[in-house]
Scaffold this motif. Structure first.
Motif, PDB file in Angstrom:
ATOM      1  N   GLY A   1       2.409  -0.337   3.197  1.00 25.29           N
ATOM      2  CA  GLY A   1       3.119   0.096   3.114  1.00 25.29           C
ATOM      3  C   GLY A   1       4.934  -1.464   2.901  1.00 25.29           C
ATOM      4  N   ILE A   2       4.123  -1.921   3.563  1.00 24.99           N
ATOM      5  CA  ILE A   2       4.823  -3.815   3.527  1.00 24.99           C
ATOM      6  C   ILE A   2       4.420  -3.910   1.818  1.00 24.99           C
ATOM      7  N   SER A   3       2.932  -4.022   1.530  1.00 20.96           N
ATOM      8  CA  SER A   3       3.309  -4.556   0.057  1.00 20.96           C
ATOM      9  C   SER A   3       4.309  -3.435  -0.865  1.00 20.96           C
ATOM     10  N   LEU A   4       4.309  -2.500  -0.536  1.00 20.66           N
ATOM     11  CA  LEU A   4       5.572  -1.590  -1.547  1.00 20.66           C
ATOM     12  C   LEU A   4       6.853  -1.978  -1.480  1.00 20.66           C
ATOM     13  N   LEU A   5       7.301  -1.876   0.393  1.00 21.71           N
ATOM     14  CA  LEU A   5       8.369  -3.248   0.630  1.00 21.71           C
ATOM     15  C   LEU A   5       8.870  -3.830  -0.500  1.00 21.71           C
ATOM     16  N   LEU A   6       7.704  -4.854   0.105  1.00 20.64           N
ATOM     17  CA  LEU A   6       7.643  -6.594  -0.770  1.00 20.64           C
ATOM     18  C   LEU A   6       8.126  -6.049  -1.920  1.00 20.64           C
ATOM     19  N   VAL A   7       7.358  -5.245  -2.814  1.00 23.22           N
ATOM     20  CA  VAL A   7       7.288  -5.463  -4.409  1.00 23.22           C
ATOM     21  C   VAL A   7       8.359  -4.425  -5.107  1.00 23.22           C
ATOM     22  N   ARG A   8       8.646  -3.499  -4.855  1.00 21.85           N
ATOM     23  CA  ARG A   8       9.384  -2.426  -4.823  1.00 21.85           C
ATOM     24  C   ARG A   8      11.149  -2.399  -4.211  1.00 21.85           C
TER      25      ARG A   8
ATOM     26  N   VAL B   1      -2.668  -6.513  -2.378  1.00 19.64           N
ATOM     27  CA  VAL B   1      -1.664  -5.790  -2.984  1.00 19.64           C
ATOM     28  C   VAL B   1      -0.901  -6.349  -3.672  1.00 19.64           C
ATOM     29  N   VAL B   2       0.056  -7.083  -3.123  1.00 22.33           N
ATOM     30  CA  VAL B   2       1.006  -7.431  -3.628  1.00 22.33           C
ATOM     31  C   VAL B   2       1.249  -7.973  -5.826  1.00 22.33           C
ATOM     32  N   PRO B   3       0.116  -9.291  -6.171  1.00 25.56           N
ATOM     33  CA  PRO B   3       0.114  -9.135  -6.961  1.00 25.56           C
ATOM     34  C   PRO B   3      -0.326  -8.061  -7.857  1.00 25.56           C
ATOM     35  N   VAL B   4      -1.189  -6.977  -7.394  1.00 26.22           N
ATOM     36  CA  VAL B   4      -1.402  -6.052  -8.232  1.00 26.22           C
ATOM     37  C   VAL B   4      -0.122  -5.496  -8.596  1.00 26.22           C
ATOM     38  N   LEU B   5       0.040  -4.734  -7.755  1.00 23.53           N
ATOM     39  CA  LEU B   5       1.670  -3.694  -7.698  1.00 23.53           C
ATOM     40  C   LEU B   5       2.851  -4.432  -8.548  1.00 23.53           C
ATOM     41  N   GLN B   6       2.784  -5.840  -8.578  1.00 26.25           N
ATOM     42  CA  GLN B   6       3.564  -6.769  -9.295  1.00 26.25           C
ATOM     43  C   GLN B   6       3.108  -6.467 -10.957  1.00 26.25           C
ATOM     44  N   GLU B   7       1.974  -7.042 -10.892  1.00 25.34           N
ATOM     45  CA  GLU B   7       0.807  -6.758 -12.372  1.00 25.34           C
ATOM     46  C   GLU B   7       1.638  -5.102 -13.256  1.00 25.34           C
TER      47      GLU B   7
ATOM     48  N   TRP C   1       5.925  11.308  -2.437  1.00 28.83           N
ATOM     49  CA  TRP C   1       5.136  11.615  -1.522  1.00 28.83           C
ATOM     50  C   TRP C   1       3.701  11.493  -3.010  1.00 28.83           C
ATOM     51  N   GLN C   2       3.982  12.265  -3.950  1.00 32.51           N
ATOM     52  CA  GLN C   2       3.287  12.585  -4.838  1.00 32.51           C
ATOM     53  C   GLN C   2       2.695  11.251  -5.959  1.00 32.51           C
ATOM     54  N   SER C   3       4.051  10.960  -6.248  1.00 33.43           N
ATOM     55  CA  SER C   3       4.302   9.937  -6.639  1.00 33.43           C
ATOM     56  C   SER C   3       3.340   8.754  -6.565  1.00 33.43           C
ATOM     57  N   PHE C   4       3.097   8.798  -4.578  1.00 32.40           N
ATOM     58  CA  PHE C   4       1.927   7.417  -3.860  1.00 32.40           C
ATOM     59  C   PHE C   4       0.961   7.460  -4.105  1.00 32.40           C
ATOM     60  N   TRP C   5       0.527   9.382  -4.025  1.00 33.14           N
ATOM     61  CA  TRP C   5      -0.853   9.857  -3.529  1.00 33.14           C
ATOM     62  C   TRP C   5      -1.651   9.422  -5.334  1.00 33.14           C
ATOM     63  N   ARG C   6      -0.704  10.105  -6.067  1.00 31.83           N
ATOM     64  CA  ARG C   6      -1.026  10.420  -7.996  1.00 31.83           C
ATOM     65  C   ARG C   6      -1.253   9.686  -8.315  1.00 31.83           C
ATOM     66  N   VAL C   7      -0.075   7.887  -8.464  1.00 32.05           N
ATOM     67  CA  VAL C   7       0.043   7.136  -9.093  1.00 32.05           C
ATOM     68  C   VAL C   7      -0.019   5.426  -8.519  1.00 32.05           C
ATOM     69  N   THR C   8       0.342   5.394  -7.836  1.00 31.28           N
ATOM     70  CA  THR C   8       0.200   4.110  -7.292  1.00 31.28           C
ATOM     71  C   THR C   8      -0.625   3.944  -6.445  1.00 31.28           C
ATOM     72  N   LEU C   9      -1.174   4.943  -5.385  1.00 30.50           N
ATOM     73  CA  LEU C   9      -2.372   4.632  -4.663  1.00 30.50           C
ATOM     74  C   LEU C   9      -4.284   4.350  -5.968  1.00 30.50           C
ATOM     75  N   PRO C  10      -3.970   5.507  -7.176  1.00 31.48           N
ATOM     76  CA  PRO C  10      -4.547   4.816  -7.519  1.00 31.48           C
ATOM     77  C   PRO C  10      -4.550   3.659  -8.394  1.00 31.48           C
ATOM     78  N   GLY C  11      -3.134   3.625  -8.799  1.00 27.86           N
ATOM     79  CA  GLY C  11      -3.294   2.206  -9.753  1.00 27.86           C
ATOM     80  C   GLY C  11      -4.033   0.791  -8.396  1.00 27.86           C
ATOM     81  N   ILE C  12      -3.941   1.258  -7.498  1.00 27.27           N
ATOM     82  CA  ILE C  12      -3.945  -0.485  -6.468  1.00 27.27           C
ATOM     83  C   ILE C  12      -4.864  -0.627  -6.363  1.00 27.27           C
ATOM     84  N   LYS C  13      -5.609   0.927  -5.765  1.00 25.68           N
ATOM     85  CA  LYS C  13      -7.032   1.467  -5.351  1.00 25.68           C
ATOM     86  C   LYS C  13      -8.396   0.607  -5.083  1.00 25.68           C
ATOM     87  N   TRP C  14      -8.507  -1.000  -5.967  1.00 24.35           N
ATOM     88  CA  TRP C  14      -9.582  -1.295  -5.800  1.00 24.35           C
ATOM     89  C   TRP C  14      -9.200  -2.523  -4.896  1.00 24.35           C
TER      90      TRP C  14
END
Lengths: 382, 264
Positions: free
Chosen positions: B69-76, B148-154, B171-184
């Protein structure tokens, strides 16, 4: 599905991206927003899509005001310049995304995805990841993804900008064919005049946040409303104080009455084309007033034209011309051509309307016998 | 030169890591299997391990949810005080855990305003499990965020905007797009949090009161048994902690190349 844009303004900090845009985009047609980079066309497209909010003004789609409707509820397909593919989903997963978040039945999604993949010729790539596709394939996939939600309106932001020249040409022909099949109202942004003229039914020329001219490609090319439009839609040169396209100039090897005498200072060959730089007699040696003439290589050869040779130039009958003062061949204001005048200044005397030219956006002139009144800060006298 | 360098590295790593760890293992097995079984089945050790697992579980859960949550806040998002927040989030890593423990005491001890209020409401924080969870969570706070922060930025917000234009709710965008992107990155951050939480000692020692069979985590049991002349128990529990840490590191090193492959 017609779009009506009224009084739209948008600024980013001090920079005015769009100033008082009023525009009607017709249903079932392809419209191109054409203009130089940073001119505001992408911002306008994003405002229509709801991805950006206008500072003021309204956008209505088919009569319904959508100004405050969030992007996800506008039912607009959007194709991004850099594809914005979902990297973790397969091609089929990408295309089906819009349906899957709407919780459609699985077999309905599969059927629709198949249909669209066939349409964009990617059916054999359904199970691949986007990273295994070429740029052109990715953009076709992105287009299929946007079409899957059966959008009322399809918006494309420089859709072919990141592709190489050959693929770009193929894709724009393909986009035109696709549109003729689907008839979905389409708006695309481009800075490539050839792309706009070739694909669009209707072209909107946008520069520095304002609409310069709206019309079908042929009208814009033949009857440009301003030196900017003329310069942006094709090459322009100056012949005897008139802006003219280099291929609308007739070149003679013997003197003609009314023709401009000059010397060929440079002859270039680009493919089938010969480009001659002709320096008028008595003109400056720095090349600033050289006239550019384009003709086919075969014609140039038949006349036996060489560097250093004397020639006579005149405009072709029916050539598109505009008064040249104030504008250089690149389409940008060229202050060297005259002396700038201040806003509201009366320039009484022997001037005629021919003596005044504007710098495209900020100059308006009221003509009266013996007097010309200038408004705006960007006026020059020829 | 090459050989000198190799010998230096081997000596350095050997003296600092391999030799001490080896000796812990050796001492553990000195008493044979029966000694190990006795040590591992002693009530203090079982209680300590259980408490450590409880604290680690909550620490991982809190840091996972708030970290993402805080990572999303910091980056987005853009907001005032973003820089200050970013610095504050690094604080738990740079301040000594003992200091963290003392700071928590100042807020939650039973004789403070907050502590008295919570105690009155039936919650004991300090000298109880909630305090241990709090301290463990605090010291491991930045680990998920820094992954998480650098990956979100990338990855940028292109895909999220595309999802939005296709009709996805946030919510859908977070679960289906953002989270798979930062999964690792999230998994990597969780494993690091896990390892850090298992080994936490200083902050927990201060806030827990270090009461045997009540508020002693595994690391506290190690210290306690060692000082109370039960070295075999201390060594055995140490080895268990080492094995858990190695398991975490192994998982990370298995994940790491996959992460690199993903990014390429």
């Amino acid at each position: 599905m017609s779009i009506d844009i009224r009084g739209v303004n948008k600024s980013f900090g001090d920079f005015a991206a769009l100033t008082d845009i009023n525009l009607a985009i017709p249903s079932g047609k392809i419209t191109a927003l054409l203009g130089p980079s940073g001119g505001g066309k992408t911002t306008l497209l994003r405002i229509v899509a709801g991805l950006e909010n206008a500072d003021s003004g309204t956008v209505s789609i088919e009569g319904a005001d959508t100004t405050n409707v969030p992007a996800r509820k506008r039912n607009i397909g959007f194709v991004f310049q850099h594809y914005a593919v979902f990297k973790h989903l397969t091609v089929a997963g990408n295309v089906g995304f819009g349906l899957s978040i709407r919780h459609r039945p699985k077999d309905e999604i599969a059927a629709k995805v198949n249909e669209l993949l066939e349409l964009v010729h990617l059916e054999q790539f359904a199970d691949r990841l986007p990273s295994q596709l070429s740029g052109g394939q990715r953009q076709r996939m992105a287009l299929a993804r946007a079409l899957a939600i059966q959008p009322a309106l399809l918006l494309l932001d420089e859709p072919f900008g990141a592709l190489d020249a050959k693929v770009r040409k193929e894709l724009r022909e393909w986009l035109r064919e696709l549109h003729d099949k689907m008839h979905v109202t389409t708006v695309f942004v481009t800075h490539d005049q050839e792309e706009a003229l070739e694909v669009a039914d209707n072209v909107v020329v946008i520069n520095s946040g304002t609409v310069e001219q709206v019309g079908p490609p042929a009208t814009l090319y033949d009857e440009p409303a301003s030196p900017f439009v003329m310069g942006f839609l094709g090459e322009v040169t100056t012949l005897g104080g008139q802006l003219i396209r280099p291929h609308d100039i007739v070149i003679h090897t013997d003197p003609r009455p009314g023709a401009l005498a000059g010397t060929i200072v440079r002859a270039q060959r680009v493919g089938f084309e010969a480009r001659l730089h002709v320096r008028p007699e008595g003109a400056a040696a720095d090349g600033s007033s050289d006239v550019l003439v384009n003709l086919t290589r075969t014609f140039a050869r038949s006349l036996g034209l060489h560097e250093g040779e004397q020639v006579w130039l005149e405009p072709e009958d029916g050539a598109t011309t505009l008064p040249a003062a104030g504008v250089s061949a690149s389409g940008r204001p060229a202050p060297v051509l005259g002396s700038p005048r201040r806003e509201g200044e009366d320039v009484a005397g022997s001037l005629t309307s021919k003596d005044v030219a504007g710098s495209l956006t900020d100059c308006r002139c009221d003509y009266a016998p013996g007097s010309v009144r200038l408004h705006g800060s960007g006026c020059w006298l020829a | 030169m090459k050989w000198a360098l190799r010998i230096f590295v081997i000596l350095y790593v050997g003296l600092l890591v391999i030799w001490p760890v080896y000796l812990v293992g050796q001492r553990t097995f000195e008493g044979g299997w029966s000694g190990i079984v006795t040590a591992l089945t002693s009530p203090e050790v079982l209680h300590g391990l259980r408490l450590t697992l409880v604290a680690t579980f909550w620490s991982v859960l809190f840091n996972l949810v708030f970290g993402v949550g805080i990572s999303l806040l910091l980056v987005r998002k853009e907001f005032r005080g973003k820089g200050v927040l970013s610095v504050l989030l690094d604080l738990p890593m740079s301040v000594s855990p003992v200091v963290v423990g003392l700071a928590l005491m100042l807020v939650y001890a039973p004789d403070t305003v907050v502590g008295r209020f919570l105690y009155g409401a039936g919650y004991q924080i300090i000298f109880a499990t909630p305090g241990i969870v709090l301290a463990t969570t605090f010291v491991a706070l930045p680990l998920v965020i820094r992954e998480v922060v650098p990956v979100l930025q990338e990855i940028g917000d292109d895909q999220e905007v595309a999802a939005q234009s296709l009709g996805a709710t946030p919510w859908q965008s977070f679960w289906r797009v953002t989270l798979p992107g930062i999964k690792w990155a999230v998994i990597y951050g969780v494993v690091l949090t896990l390892a850090r939480s298992l080994g936490e000692f200083g902050a927990v020692k201060v806030v827990s009161g270090n009461v045997s069979l009540q508020t002693q985590t595994a690391t506290l049991v190690v210290q306690d048994t060692y000082q109370n002349f039960q070295p075999e128990t201390a060594y055995t529990l140490s080895l268990v902690l080492i094995i858990l840490a190695i398991a975490c590191i192994t998982v990370v090193s298995i994940l790491r190349p996959r992460k690199a492959r993903k990014a390429a």
